[in-house]
Design a protein around this motif. Sequence first.
Motif, PDB file in Angstrom:
ATOM      1  N   THR A  52       0.808  -1.221   0.000  1.00 15.12           N
ATOM      2  CA  THR A  52       0.000   0.000   0.000  1.00 15.12           C
ATOM      3  C   THR A  52       0.842   1.273   0.000  1.00 15.12           C
ATOM      4  OG1 THR A  52      -0.189  -0.263   2.406  1.00 15.12           O
ATOM      5  CG2 THR A  52      -2.038  -1.020   1.085  1.00 15.12           C
ATOM      6  N   SER A  62       2.731   4.496  -6.936  1.00 17.21           N
ATOM      7  CA  SER A  62       3.008   5.297  -8.126  1.00 17.21           C
ATOM      8  C   SER A  62       3.133   4.412  -9.370  1.00 17.21           C
ATOM      9  CB  SER A  62       4.313   6.064  -7.922  1.00 17.21           C
ATOM     10  OG  SER A  62       5.368   5.143  -7.727  1.00 17.21           O
ATOM     11  N   LEU A 118      -2.656   2.695  -9.550  1.00 12.27           N
ATOM     12  CA  LEU A 118      -1.489   3.577  -9.663  1.00 12.27           C
ATOM     13  C   LEU A 118      -1.884   5.061  -9.746  1.00 12.27           C
ATOM     14  CD1 LEU A 118       0.464   1.251 -12.140  1.00 12.27           C
ATOM     15  CD2 LEU A 118       0.416   1.185  -9.642  1.00 12.27           C
ATOM     16  N   SER A 119      -0.984   5.842 -10.272  1.00  9.61           N
ATOM     17  CA  SER A 119      -1.116   7.304 -10.226  1.00  9.61           C
ATOM     18  C   SER A 119      -2.301   7.821 -11.050  1.00  9.61           C
ATOM     19  CB  SER A 119       0.161   7.942 -10.774  1.00  9.61           C
ATOM     20  OG  SER A 119       1.294   7.398 -10.134  1.00  9.61           O
ATOM     21  N   LYS A 127       2.213  -5.427   3.193  1.00 10.97           N
ATOM     22  CA  LYS A 127       3.471  -4.667   3.228  1.00 10.97           C
ATOM     23  C   LYS A 127       3.077  -3.202   3.117  1.00 10.97           C
ATOM     24  CE  LYS A 127       6.047  -2.589   1.016  1.00 10.97           C
ATOM     25  NZ  LYS A 127       6.409  -1.270   1.557  1.00 10.97           N
ATOM     26  N   ASN A 139      -0.686   7.308   1.410  1.00  7.01           N
ATOM     27  CA  ASN A 139      -1.747   8.319   1.493  1.00  7.01           C
ATOM     28  C   ASN A 139      -3.111   7.756   1.876  1.00  7.01           C
ATOM     29  OD1 ASN A 139      -1.946   7.081  -1.081  1.00  7.01           O
ATOM     30  ND2 ASN A 139      -3.179   8.784  -1.784  1.00  7.01           N
ATOM     31  N   GLU A 154       2.111  13.746 -12.317  1.00  5.05           N
ATOM     32  CA  GLU A 154       1.391  13.779 -11.051  1.00  5.05           C
ATOM     33  C   GLU A 154       2.363  14.250  -9.967  1.00  5.05           C
ATOM     34  OE1 GLU A 154       1.097  10.337  -8.586  1.00  5.05           O
ATOM     35  OE2 GLU A 154      -1.076  10.493  -8.431  1.00  5.05           O
ATOM     36  N   ASN A 161      12.940  -1.145   0.466  1.00  8.32           N
ATOM     37  CA  ASN A 161      11.967  -2.058  -0.148  1.00  8.32           C
ATOM     38  C   ASN A 161      12.546  -3.419  -0.524  1.00  8.32           C
ATOM     39  OD1 ASN A 161       9.557  -0.231  -0.316  1.00  8.32           O
ATOM     40  ND2 ASN A 161      11.059   0.995  -1.413  1.00  8.32           N
TER      41      ASN A 161
HETATM   42  P1  NAD Z   1       5.172   4.673  -3.975  1.00  9.01           P
HETATM   43  O1  NAD Z   1       5.028   4.116  -5.344  1.00  9.01           O
HETATM   44  O2  NAD Z   1       6.384   5.457  -3.654  1.00  9.01           O
HETATM   45  O3  NAD Z   1       5.094   3.499  -2.882  1.00  9.01           O
HETATM   46  C1  NAD Z   1       4.010   2.585  -2.879  1.00  9.01           C
HETATM   47  C2  NAD Z   1       4.445   1.283  -2.218  1.00  9.01           C
HETATM   48  O4  NAD Z   1       5.455   0.676  -3.017  1.00  9.01           O
HETATM   49  C3  NAD Z   1       5.067   1.482  -0.836  1.00  9.01           C
HETATM   50  O5  NAD Z   1       4.611   0.445   0.015  1.00  9.01           O
HETATM   51  C4  NAD Z   1       6.553   1.371  -1.113  1.00  9.01           C
HETATM   52  O6  NAD Z   1       7.282   0.953   0.015  1.00  9.01           O
HETATM   53  C5  NAD Z   1       6.572   0.319  -2.214  1.00  9.01           C
HETATM   54  N1  NAD Z   1       7.750   0.312  -3.091  1.00  9.01           N
HETATM   55  C6  NAD Z   1       8.554   1.340  -3.410  1.00  9.01           C
HETATM   56  N2  NAD Z   1       9.524   0.928  -4.263  1.00  9.01           N
HETATM   57  C7  NAD Z   1       9.305  -0.388  -4.490  1.00  9.01           C
HETATM   58  C8  NAD Z   1       9.936  -1.378  -5.303  1.00  9.01           C
HETATM   59  N3  NAD Z   1      10.999  -1.092  -6.043  1.00  9.01           N
HETATM   60  N4  NAD Z   1       9.415  -2.616  -5.327  1.00  9.01           N
HETATM   61  C9  NAD Z   1       8.309  -2.919  -4.607  1.00  9.01           C
HETATM   62  N5  NAD Z   1       7.684  -2.015  -3.821  1.00  9.01           N
HETATM   63  C10 NAD Z   1       8.162  -0.775  -3.757  1.00  9.01           C
HETATM   64  O7  NAD Z   1       3.837   5.546  -3.714  1.00  9.01           O
HETATM   65  P2  NAD Z   1       3.500   6.496  -2.492  1.00  9.01           P
HETATM   66  O8  NAD Z   1       4.304   7.743  -2.577  1.00  9.01           O
HETATM   67  O9  NAD Z   1       3.461   5.752  -1.217  1.00  9.01           O
HETATM   68  O10 NAD Z   1       1.971   6.842  -2.828  1.00  9.01           O
HETATM   69  C11 NAD Z   1       1.575   7.796  -3.746  1.00  9.01           C
HETATM   70  C12 NAD Z   1       1.257   7.189  -5.095  1.00  9.01           C
HETATM   71  O11 NAD Z   1       0.271   6.154  -4.962  1.00  9.01           O
HETATM   72  C13 NAD Z   1       0.639   8.203  -6.036  1.00  9.01           C
HETATM   73  O12 NAD Z   1       1.136   8.013  -7.336  1.00  9.01           O
HETATM   74  C14 NAD Z   1      -0.851   7.878  -5.977  1.00  9.01           C
HETATM   75  O13 NAD Z   1      -1.579   8.312  -7.096  1.00  9.01           O
HETATM   76  C15 NAD Z   1      -0.814   6.398  -5.859  1.00  9.01           C
HETATM   77  N6  NAD Z   1      -2.042   5.887  -5.271  1.00  9.01           N
HETATM   78  C16 NAD Z   1      -2.927   5.269  -6.087  1.00  9.01           C
HETATM   79  C17 NAD Z   1      -4.134   4.824  -5.587  1.00  9.01           C
HETATM   80  C18 NAD Z   1      -5.145   4.167  -6.477  1.00  9.01           C
HETATM   81  O14 NAD Z   1      -6.056   3.539  -5.954  1.00  9.01           O
HETATM   82  N7  NAD Z   1      -5.031   4.281  -7.795  1.00  9.01           N
HETATM   83  C19 NAD Z   1      -4.436   4.988  -4.220  1.00  9.01           C
HETATM   84  C20 NAD Z   1      -3.479   5.605  -3.404  1.00  9.01           C
HETATM   85  C21 NAD Z   1      -2.289   6.056  -3.948  1.00  9.01           C
END
Ligand code: NAD
Length: 508
Positions: A158, A242, A264-265, A184, A161, A393, A222
């Motif tokens: 997750t 993202s 995703l985003s 996670k 946010n 974004e 990660n």
């Molecule tokens: P992020 O992509 O930085 O992190 C998301 C998750 O991925 C975290 O748990 C992080 O620890 C993990 N992660 C990071 N690098 C990784 C890797 N290399 N391999 C596996 N896992 C890894 O996102 P964030 O900053 O926590 O959240 C914001 C983003 O999430 C924005 O782009 C937002 O639009 C998106 N989001 C989408 C939804 C949806 O339902 N579409 C909902 C909430 C947030």
Amino acid sequence: MNVLGRLGIESPEDGACSGPGNWHAAAGAAVLESRNPANGELLATVRCAGSEDYARVMAVAREAALAWRTVPAPKRGEIVRQIGDALRQHKDALGSLVSLEVGKIKAEGDGEVQEMIDMADFAVGQSRMLYGLTLPSERPDHAMRELWHPLGVVAVMTAFNFPVAVWSWNAFLSAICGNATVWKPSPKSPLTAIAVQKICNGVLERNGAPPVFQLLVDGPENVLARRMVEDPAVDLLSFTGSSRVGRAVASGVAGRFGKYLLELSGNNAIIVDHDADPGLALPSIVFGAVGTAGQRCTTTRRLIVHRSREQELVSSLAAAYAQVKVGDPLEPSTLMGPLVDADAVRAFEATVAAAIAEGAELVCGGKRIEGAGHFVQPTILRARNDMACVQQETFAPILYVMPFDTLEEGIAMNNASRFGLSSALFTRDLRSAERWLSAAGSDCGIANVNIGTSGAEIGGAFGGEKETGGGREAGSDAWKAYMRRQTSTVFHGERPVLAQGLEFRLPG
Ligand code: NAD
């Protein structure tokens, strides 16, 4: 008692949980500090899970899944019902912890917990409706059916946010579908995850149920998350985050022919047509752009406004923005809390500077707010849809305003984005509304009329197209993603026949 105490959180906490009473963390594990983004104060520390914790959690999850899949689905629903009730009891404390850990205002923190409760109720009902199909066979005396079976172990990753609600969209459906679910969470929100795990543990323990909810708090590198991507023991990987990370997750899981679900985003637009009701449009735009300090996947980032209404709308918005109280998220009059961390503030500043360098015109805001905490001003810029800053974004309260002349042009601008999550049109014209919702209209997973882009209900399938990843979670038939489909044919006659009229007889 303070919020952490009410949720049974101490410092330090172990970051791995294999079930009730089974918390652990590697010796010498990296330590995460959870700090309040509104003032930088340390809330608590968490010892991250390590390689051995990963193996232990996955082994327990597999065992639990084998037992759980034989429990009748409505009985699985009963456990989720009790978790929903436990969340009702802890709503105030957990909502406050969401505010403390990620900076959401209290109303939004509570709202997030309410979303979990709603999701539990939904999943309980769904547990009696894991419908298959009966299908007419082309052969006499044959009965054909489609059945749905549990997958096994579902991993849920997750974003910060929605630190608890997104887990519940996945975990409650996954549970009623008969899977074990390993969570996670984001390293930016470990405490809310630990609090939820403790609430689930209490219910599992009271019922003597298999430990079907597991937790792995991974460090910011990660390492364990990457291992999950590669791990064939993960039957479904549900990823929210993202598009940049989602792309790597999807290709990794696809490389082992695994199943994945992506949320995703987004880069969501509101179109305000010439005949829009300003009384409806204005509050929706402000909530969509400023709510959660612009840190929702469904945040309104682009305002596409009919040229005849642009001046009036921008003036009203600037006046409304001046009224938005930015500050302590737990203070009831606050409408906008801080960004999640210092990196987010830097990204905000860099985007505003890049936008101005690209020719955007600042209407209001644009600056960080000095002092403790990661606060910025809600910001409006006049821009063009093809600017690089507009097409990305930036997870911050930045709204780009762009004019259009015809609805076709407005719809084309909405669709001219790599992302396809949420979208909205404000109009009083039935034909415009229907065109917007038709095949020639919005290309997003969510298309609204006269309500904004953010604040979806759990009853609908949630998700988006293009680089938003194509997944659907929460309501409607999203449960099917957590099960495998099996087609079965039973012959109940005397003389079997092959399909397609095929003859295949052994000589003699
Ligand atoms: P992020 O992509 O930085 O992190 C998301 C998750 O991925 C975290 O748990 C992080 O620890 C993990 N992660 C990071 N690098 C990784 C890797 N290399 N391999 C596996 N896992 C890894 O996102 P964030 O900053 O926590 O959240 C914001 C983003 O999430 C924005 O782009 C937002 O639009 C998106 N989001 C989408 C939804 C949806 O339902 N579409 C909902 C909430 C947030």
